[in-house]
Write an enzyme that holds these catalytic residues in place. Structure first.
Site, PDB file in Angstrom:
ATOM      1  N   LYS A 115      11.737  -4.160  -1.839  1.00 58.80           N
ATOM      2  CA  LYS A 115      11.600  -4.879  -0.782  1.00 58.80           C
ATOM      3  C   LYS A 115      11.964  -6.182  -1.439  1.00 58.80           C
ATOM      4  O   LYS A 115      11.789  -6.438  -3.196  1.00 58.80           O
ATOM      5  CB  LYS A 115      10.330  -5.201  -0.075  1.00 58.80           C
ATOM      6  CG  LYS A 115       9.925  -3.675   0.671  1.00 58.80           C
ATOM      7  CD  LYS A 115      11.107  -4.245   2.028  1.00 58.80           C
ATOM      8  CE  LYS A 115      11.555  -2.702   3.207  1.00 58.80           C
ATOM      9  NZ  LYS A 115      10.173  -1.927   3.596  1.00 58.80           N
TER      10      LYS A 115
HETATM   11  C1  LIG Z   1       9.519  -0.444   4.351  1.00 57.14           C
HETATM   12  C2  LIG Z   1       9.084  -1.449   5.854  1.00 57.14           C
HETATM   13  C3  LIG Z   1       8.734  -0.999   6.667  1.00 57.14           C
HETATM   14  C4  LIG Z   1       7.051   0.015   5.621  1.00 57.14           C
HETATM   15  O1  LIG Z   1       6.578  -0.531   5.024  1.00 57.14           O
HETATM   16  P1  LIG Z   1       5.839   0.547   3.908  1.00 57.14           P
HETATM   17  O2  LIG Z   1       5.273  -0.865   3.462  1.00 57.14           O
HETATM   18  O3  LIG Z   1       6.573   1.188   3.624  1.00 57.14           O
HETATM   19  O4  LIG Z   1       5.038   0.869   4.438  1.00 57.14           O
HETATM   20  C5  LIG Z   1       8.271  -1.147   8.205  1.00 57.14           C
HETATM   21  N1  LIG Z   1       9.203  -1.991   8.944  1.00 57.14           N
HETATM   22  C6  LIG Z   1      10.414  -2.220   7.717  1.00 57.14           C
HETATM   23  C7  LIG Z   1      11.838  -2.876   8.383  1.00 57.14           C
HETATM   24  C8  LIG Z   1      10.649  -1.303   6.500  1.00 57.14           C
HETATM   25  O5  LIG Z   1      11.666  -1.980   5.863  1.00 57.14           O
END
Ligand SMILES: *Cc1c(COP(=O)(O)O)cnc(C)c1O
Length: 382
Positions: free
Chosen positions: A184
């Site tokens: 991210k």
């Molecule tokens: C990555 C992601 C999540 C989940 O995030 P985590 O921190 O891995 O639990 C939820 N929604 C979207 C749209 C994502 O891209």
């Protein structure tokens, strides 16, 4: 061939290394001063009253649903073109996800008109997911929520630092949830943040993320509390000091890195508009927000063989991905909720390809990716 250009890459250097070392040497590893500092810095950055750190965004989404009172027989409207966690959090609470379609090729976010069609007497909330770091139609969706007395959760996993109408994306609804997973825009490994302006939601989330306890380890450590009660069925969804330290270092880089992502996105778009690219479309050409540019999605023409293109690019050392296989078409969801049809989501998901995008990419890297796309498309269009 070895990977030349990954889909995403992490901007870690000495700052992150030193931040982690300071925590290790402090010998206090979880829910302490560094986490508080991270929460305060994040709250201030996005302009939210409360920011509460958790171990991942999935937990933030789960706690958001719980704190908003979503439970059995309730319905929550959300997009299917998202990561599965966006829908799983609703199921964790015993409620039912109701998928609404996206706009279409120009905008991959949930359509307000489609949301309105899905509202029933059981609807309790809407989840907006800001795809790729581009804001949903926030004002229209909030208006629908207000008219129908629905709560709004923002899945802002892609969108830390995105701003719409002078206000951070993630701070418009009742609760906003961010992810700090390794790919991210802000990375702590696993990690997440829940933000809200509502005191009642913040109190509930604080309690539920730590076993439903009335006092916290940190307070007891500081002599502020000596015992505790358990008021609700809570969870251990806490983050630790190591990851909060990474988060603080990464937060300092976020604005610069997002600006770089926007710059690279512009280069991609410009080159795609100039050359002969076989009818490839680029969504979000006219999004009203300052985007976080988490992803660079393209839509291939129907005649292109996507798998062939992915394999061809991989041979050139270029990693690509698909965002997303729609949630309603996964086996588990099809079994539980059969027969759902979302025409725009399905046709977009069948043609979407995500190209590499990360702050340390060079302009030459973008050129290399697009040269590869161009040459492989010659073979992949049938
Ligand atoms: C990555 C992601 C999540 C989940 O995030 P985590 O921190 O891995 O639990 C939820 N929604 C979207 C749209 C994502 O891209």
């Amino acid at each position: 061939m070895e990977l030349k250009i990954p889909l995403a890459d992490i901007d870690f250097n000495q700052e992150e290394e030193e931040a982690v070392l300071r925590v290790l040497r402090s010998r206090w590893l979880t829910m302490g001063a560094v986490t508080q500092e991270f929460e305060q810095a994040f709250a201030q950055y996005v302009g939210a009253k409360h920011a509460l750190a958790v171990s991942n965004c999935t937990q933030a989404l789960h706690l958001a649903c719980l704190a908003l009172g979503i439970g059995e027989h309730d319905e929550v409207i959300l997009p299917s073109l998202s990561f599965v966690a966006t829908a799983n959090c609703v199921l964790y609470c015993g409620a039912n996800p109701v998928f609404a379609d996206i706009f279409g090729n120009h905008d991959l976010t949930i359509s307000p008109q489609e949301i309105e069609k899905k509202i029933t007497a059981k609807t309790r909330a809407i989840i907006m997911m800001h795809y790729g770091g581009y804001a949903c139609q926030i004002e229209e969706i909030l208006e629908i929520a207000r008219k129908n007395r629905l709560a709004v959760i923002e899945d802002a996993a892609h969108a830390p630092g995105a701003v719409f109408a002078n206000r951070h994306v993630g701070t418009w609804g009742d609760v906003g949830c961010y992810s700090f997973f390794s790919n991210k825009n802000l990375v702590t490994g696993e990690g997440g943040m829940l933000v809200t302006d509502r005191d009642d939601v913040a109190e509930r989330v604080k309690q539920l993320r730590s076993h439903g306890m009335t006092s916290l380890t940190w307070d007891r450590h500081r002599g502020h509390a000596y015992t505790y009660d358990v008021m609700a069925l809570g969870y251990n969804y806490r983050i630790d000091e190591i990851r909060s330290a990474l988060g603080l270092a990464q937060l300092r880089k976020l604005e610069g890195n997002n600006a770089r992502r926007r710059y690279l996105t512009d280069i991609y778009r410009q080159r795609l508009s100039e050359g002969e690219f076989f009818g490839i479309e680029t969504p979000f050409l006219s999004n009203a927000c300052l985007p976080a540019c988490h992803l660079f999605p393209i839509l291939l023409p129907a005649a292109a063989d996507r798998q062939e293109l992915i394999t061809g690019l991989r041979k050139r050392g270029i990693q690509t991905s698909i965002h997303y296989p729609p949630i309603h078409l996964f086996s588990y969801y099809q079994q539980r909720f059969p027969g759902i049809q979302l025409p725009q989501t399905e046709q977009v998901a069948a043609r979407e390809l995500t190209l590499p995008l990360y702050p340390m990419m060079s302009e030459a890297d973008v050129g290399y990716v697009l040269d590869g796309v161009c040459e492989e498309m010659r073979q992949a269009v049938h």
